[in-house]
Every structure is written in C-alpha cells, then in structure tokens.
Design a protein around this motif. Structure first.
Motif, short mmCIF file in Angstrom:
data_model
loop_
_atom_site.label_atom_id
_atom_site.label_comp_id
_atom_site.label_asym_id
_atom_site.label_seq_id
_atom_site.Cartn_x
_atom_site.Cartn_y
_atom_site.Cartn_z
N LEU A 158 8.72 -79.10 25.27
CA LEU A 158 9.54 -79.85 24.32
C LEU A 158 8.67 -80.71 23.41
CD1 LEU A 158 12.61 -81.05 26.45
CD2 LEU A 158 12.61 -79.40 24.59
N ARG A 159 7.65 -81.34 24.00
CA ARG A 159 6.77 -82.17 23.19
C ARG A 159 6.03 -81.32 22.15
NH1 ARG A 159 4.79 -87.05 24.77
NH2 ARG A 159 5.17 -86.55 26.95
N ALA A 160 5.60 -80.14 22.56
CA ALA A 160 4.92 -79.25 21.62
C ALA A 160 5.86 -78.78 20.52
CB ALA A 160 4.34 -78.04 22.37
N ALA A 161 7.17 -78.71 20.84
CA ALA A 161 8.15 -78.30 19.84
C ALA A 161 8.55 -79.43 18.91
CB ALA A 161 9.39 -77.73 20.53
N GLY A 162 7.99 -80.63 19.14
CA GLY A 162 8.27 -81.75 18.25
C GLY A 162 9.34 -82.69 18.72
N VAL A 163 9.81 -82.56 19.96
CA VAL A 163 10.85 -83.45 20.49
C VAL A 163 10.17 -84.71 21.01
CG1 VAL A 163 12.66 -83.75 22.22
CG2 VAL A 163 12.36 -81.54 21.09
N THR A 164 10.46 -85.85 20.39
CA THR A 164 9.88 -87.13 20.81
C THR A 164 10.92 -88.05 21.43
OG1 THR A 164 10.21 -88.00 18.57
CG2 THR A 164 8.06 -87.01 19.08
N ASP A 165 12.17 -87.96 20.99
CA ASP A 165 13.24 -88.80 21.53
C ASP A 165 14.00 -87.98 22.57
OD1 ASP A 165 15.32 -90.49 22.11
OD2 ASP A 165 15.72 -91.03 20.02
N LEU A 166 13.62 -88.16 23.84
CA LEU A 166 14.22 -87.35 24.90
C LEU A 166 15.68 -87.72 25.13
CD1 LEU A 166 12.93 -85.09 26.58
CD2 LEU A 166 12.73 -86.70 28.48
N ALA A 167 16.02 -89.02 24.99
CA ALA A 167 17.40 -89.45 25.19
C ALA A 167 18.33 -88.80 24.15
CB ALA A 167 17.50 -90.97 25.12
N ALA A 168 17.87 -88.76 22.90
CA ALA A 168 18.68 -88.13 21.84
C ALA A 168 18.80 -86.63 22.09
CB ALA A 168 18.06 -88.40 20.47
N HIS A 169 17.73 -86.02 22.58
CA HIS A 169 17.77 -84.59 22.89
C HIS A 169 18.78 -84.31 24.00
CE1 HIS A 169 16.32 -80.46 23.43
NE2 HIS A 169 16.27 -80.71 24.73
N ALA A 170 18.81 -85.18 25.03
CA ALA A 170 19.77 -85.00 26.13
C ALA A 170 21.19 -85.18 25.65
CB ALA A 170 19.44 -85.97 27.26
N GLN A 171 21.41 -86.14 24.75
CA GLN A 171 22.76 -86.37 24.23
C GLN A 171 23.21 -85.20 23.36
OE1 GLN A 171 23.15 -90.06 22.14
NE2 GLN A 171 25.36 -89.95 22.00
#
Length: 559
Positions: A158-171
């Motif tokens: 996920l980090r490599a894909a550019g996801v930095t806000d994990l809480a927003a991704h989970a929501q």
C-alpha cells in the motif's frame, strides 16, 4: 562437529586420542622424509597437515605448542640434512616451511578462538530460548506467537502504491481491516490462552486470527496503524470471541520489531478484563440508579418546599381577588378599595415569582458565569468523560472545530454538564431507534459507522457569539414532541424524569445564551446552543499629556 565442542566427554576423548595419534605419526613421517631423503622441495610445508589434525583435538595452547614443535623439527631436519652442503636454495625452502608453519598456527589459533566464541554465543542463545519458552509456557496471562509478515507485506505494498493515510483508506474500503486480520496467523499459544478461549488444545487456536475477532472492532485498525507508522509497541483494548461464543474484553500488548524484520514471530500479550468491565458496568448502573433515586427524592422535597412556600402568596392572591370582586360589585363600586386589593395581588404575585426564580436558581446551582472557557477544549473533556458510554454504544464522536473560535464567559461545570447531557441524549436516541441493528446490517455495505456517529461542531456565526451543535443519527424529533421538548417532566424515555433538557436550557440561558433543537435534513436531530463570546479586556486609554504651552481653560468652560 569439531572435536571438543558439543560432544560427550567420552566421545571427545576418543576424538582427541585419534587425531593426536594421526598428528604424531604424520609429524614423524614428514620429519623422516625431510631428513633422510634427497627430495629437493620444501617437504617441511607438510607440517601444516600436522597442525590441522592437531587443531581438531587440542586447545589453543596445545596448537601453539604443536606449531612450535613442528618448527623445531623443520629446523632440526634442515640442519641434519644440509650441515655440510648448506646453500641458499635449501635455506629458502626451510624459511618457506617455517613461514607456512607459523602462519598456519596463527590462523588455527584465531579460528579456534572464533569457534569458541560462536559456541558460547550459540549456548547463550539456546539458554535464552529455553528461558523464553519456559516463561511463555508458565505465564498465567495469555501469550500468543503470531506471524505478521503477510500484514507487513500488504502494508508495504500500500505504501508503494502511494497510500499514506491508512485511516482514510480503511474508511473508503469497508471490510479492509477485517481482511487484513485473515493475514495474521497464530503459530503458538500458551496454556493460559487455551483457558481464556475455552479451547481444548492448541490446534483449535492455531491458524488465522480472523475467526476470534468481532466484525466491527476498532482495535484491528489501530494495530495496523501502529505497524504502518513504524512503532515498536501497540497497546489498546479489544474484544475477542472465545471458542464457546463468549465475547471477551481484553487488553492487548503487541511487541513489534523496530528494525522492519522479524514480523514472522511477534509476541502478543492478552489480559482478560471482561469481569472487571462487568463489575464496572454494574457499579455505574448502581450509581446511576442511586443518583436517579436521589434526584427523585430531591425533587419530592423540592416540590413540597415549593408547595409550602407558594401556598401563602397564592392564598393571599385568592383572598384579595375575592375581596376585589366584592368591592367592584357594590353599588356604587368602591374603586379605591378594589384598587388596593389589586395592588396586594400584584405584591403577592411578585413574591410567588421570586420563589419560582429562587427555585430555578437552585436547579441550575446558581451558575456563576464569570469563567473564561475554550469551548473546543471543553468538548474534548466531555468526550473523554463519555468515552465508556460511546464504546458501550458502539458509537463514535466526531468533532468539527472552526478556526479562530473566541472564548466564552460562562460556568465551566454548567456548560460541561450541558454537553454531557446532549451527547448522552444523542446516544440514547440512536440506541432507541435501533441504530445498532442498522449498523450490523449495514456493516456489509460500509454504512454501520455513519449510523452510529455523533458530530459536535463549534463555530462562531458572528464575532459576538459562539455556537455549539450536537447532531445524532437517530430518527429525529417527532413533530408532536417538538413544542414540549424543553418542558420540565416531559420525556419519551420510560426511565427518564424529563428534567435534563429543561435544566440544560436554564443553564444556558442563565449565562445569556439560547438552546434550540431541530431535525437535520439528512436525518437525526440537532441540539444547538449559542453563548456570548467573552468581551476582550478594554484597552487602557493613555492619559492625555498636557502641552507645556497649553493655556488652562477658563472657569466658565470647565463646566
């Protein structure tokens, strides 16, 4: 295995004798060939083989002695063979042999030391592992060994894909955290864990962790955030589903590798606090019931006091009204006497009003509205006080604070109680309308969290006022209840007394504010109160400095 390390004493002794005998025979053979043959080569170099055989049976001091012995034999052989015809070539061959013997001796001594250090390190590691296993098995609290490597790989992807806000991704991806739980594999547990979960053996517990986690538990997302942020430890409260279906409340402690590796063997400590939570809930329920009984008793005493105090002025008003009617019905009417009776009625009515006002002051505890309060901070404090109620109701509290909200001048305790009452009413509204059922049904659709969310916002519609809004996601306020919502003793709850909102409004109004309620266009109710902003302290006005040339005013102008 090298002789002398890890073998039994008898086996080690036999190996030493075997290698020692071979080394001795080989040494004699090399000496004989080097001394009594005419081979023109550095035969003494073969003493290196003697040293290598001896290294398997002797300690470091023995290796040094054998090396010295081989060097002496090489020199002795050189002297015996070339005593009469010594030349440069033979001397060089002897020097090469001595150099090989000395270098080999030094290397074997260093290797022996390295092997000894390695053996000691392996022994210490084995003892440490044994102690760890002993503590792991004998601990009276639950310990789990789990493989988080799949989770770590997924988070790195996920980090490599550019996801930095994990809480927003989970929501944005409902069920994602639940899917991550299936990547956590339990590899070992202790006996306390079997007792905690009511499992018959370890095989019943080992495997994916997902089956022991409830569908909606925020602890899973919190643990993923800890891993994603690179923390070395996570602590929090969570729920587990036991093998027999019981829902347990536990405290978690997870030791995470701080070097990015070792996620295949993560130790998780679990402490069961279910009974403590139930005891706390029972205590809170008893305290709430006691407080309700105390309020009822206080209300009864207060009602009796009000009835006693109002009886005299109301009786006087009735008598004066009757007298006024008699004087007015005379022919001709006695207007002056009737007017005096009306004046006495007004006086007694004011007395009754003062009694009611004094009683109202008692209900709001005569709030002293002279404290400077930061309302966003007060909302955060109220949320912390209601953390348990929010968790028990499966609800979340969202805050929305505008920038630059000025402080207000009010009663801190009074406004805090208003916030607590309004938030608690919102929780009851969502629970009574079956929000939890809707959340369970909507969990598959990703709507469960929104249906159980309370929103508290603070803003300033104008510089002179601060507004606080509390919105729930219930069914809203029924039209037939809206007019009586703030009336004393009006309630829609079977166990309510109907005084909460009335006291809230009195508290807000005593500080110069207003409290209103309305339905939100997207569903639910909004309770909103405004409080005057605290006036900034007046700027000191500099005293005018008289000009040295200014003439004094005439006496007629001073007035």
């Amino acid at each position: 295995m090298v002789a002398g390390y890890g073998a039994s004493p008898e086996s080690r002794r036999r190996n030493e004798l075997r290698f020692g005998a071979l080394a001795f025979l080989l040494g004699l053979t090399v000496f004989a060939v080097d001394t009594f043959t005419d081979i023109e080569s550095a035969i003494a170099v073969l003493y290196v083989l003697v040293l290598m055989l001896a290294a398997n049976a002797l300690p470091r001091a023995g290796i040094v002695r054998v090396g010295a012995g081989c060097a002496v034999l090489a020199v002795l052989s050189f002297l015996l063979s070339h005593w009469h015809d010594m030349d440069v070539q033979s001397a060089l061959r002897c020097g090469v042999s001595l150099a090989a013997i000395l270098i080999t001796t030094a290397l074997l001594v260093r290797d022996h030391l390295s092997r000894a250090l390695l053996v000691r390190a392996n022994g210490a590691l084995a003892r440490s592992e044994k102690r760890y296993r002993s503590m792991f098995e004998q601990a009276r609290f639950s310990l789990w060994e789990q493989d988080f490597s799949g989770v770590k790989d997924a988070l790195d992807a996920l980090r490599a894909a550019g996801v930095t806000d994990l809480a927003a991704h989970a929501q944005a991806n409902p069920g994602w955290a639940r899917g991550m739980a299936s990547l956590i594999v339990t590899t070992n547990v202790n006996d306390a864990t079997l007792e905690l979960l009511g499992a018959a053996d370890r095989a019943e517990v080992l495997g994916p962790l997902e089956r022991f986690l409830p569908a909606e538990d925020p602890a899973m997302l919190d643990a993923l955030l800890a891993i994603h942020e690179g923390r070395d430890r996570f602590e929090g409260r969570a729920r587990l589903i036991a093998a027999d279906g019981r829902v347990l409340t536990v405290l978690l402690g997870i030791s995470l590798p701080d070097d990015g590796i070792g996620f295949d063997q993560v130790v998780v400590g679990v402490v069961d606090i279910t009974q403590r939570e139930r005891t706390q809930e029972a205590l809170l329920a008893a305290q709430a019931e006691l407080a309700r009984a105390a309020r009822a008793a206080t209300l009864g005493a207060l009602s009796a006091s009000i009835a006693h105090e109002l009886n005299q002025p109301l009786g006087a008003i009735v008598l004066n009204a009757q007298a006024c009617l008699r004087w007015l019905r005379r022919d001709p009417p006695d207007i002056d006497t009737a007017s005096k009776a009306v004046e006495r009625m007004v006086r007694d009515s004011k007395r009754a009003g003062e009694i009611v006002q004094r009683t109202r002051g008692m209900l709001v505890k005569d709030a002293n509205c002279d404290e400077i309060i930061d309302l966003p901070q007060l909302v955060e404090e109220a949320a912390q006080l209601l953390e348990r109620e929010l968790s028990a109701g499966g609800a979340t509290l969202a805050t929305d604070f505008a920038d630059g909200v000025p402080p207000v001048r009010a009663s801190r305790v009074g406004l805090q109680q208003v916030l607590i009452n309004l938030i608690a009413n919102g929780l009851h509204a969502m629970a009574e309308t079956g929000a939890e059922k809707g959340a369970e049904k909507g969990a598959e659709m990703g709507a469960g969290t929104a249906q159980r969310e309370l929103t508290v916002s603070v803003d300033s519609p104008d510089p002179a006022q601060v507004r606080v809004s509390v919105r729930d996601r219930g069914t809203g306020i029924a039209e037939e209840h809206r007019a009586r919502l703030f009336d004393p003793f009006f309630t829609t709850r079977p166990d309510g007394m109907g005084m909460g909102l009335a006291i809230c409004r009195s508290t807000v109004e005593s500080c110069g504010g207003t409290l209103t309620a309305r339905n939100h266009e997207e569903g639910g109710a909004v309770f909103e109160f405004t409080i005057p902003a605290a006036a900034p302290p007046p700027s000191p006005v500099p005293s005018p400095v008289p000009s040295p040339t200014a003439a004094p005013l005439p006496a007629a102008q001073e007035d």
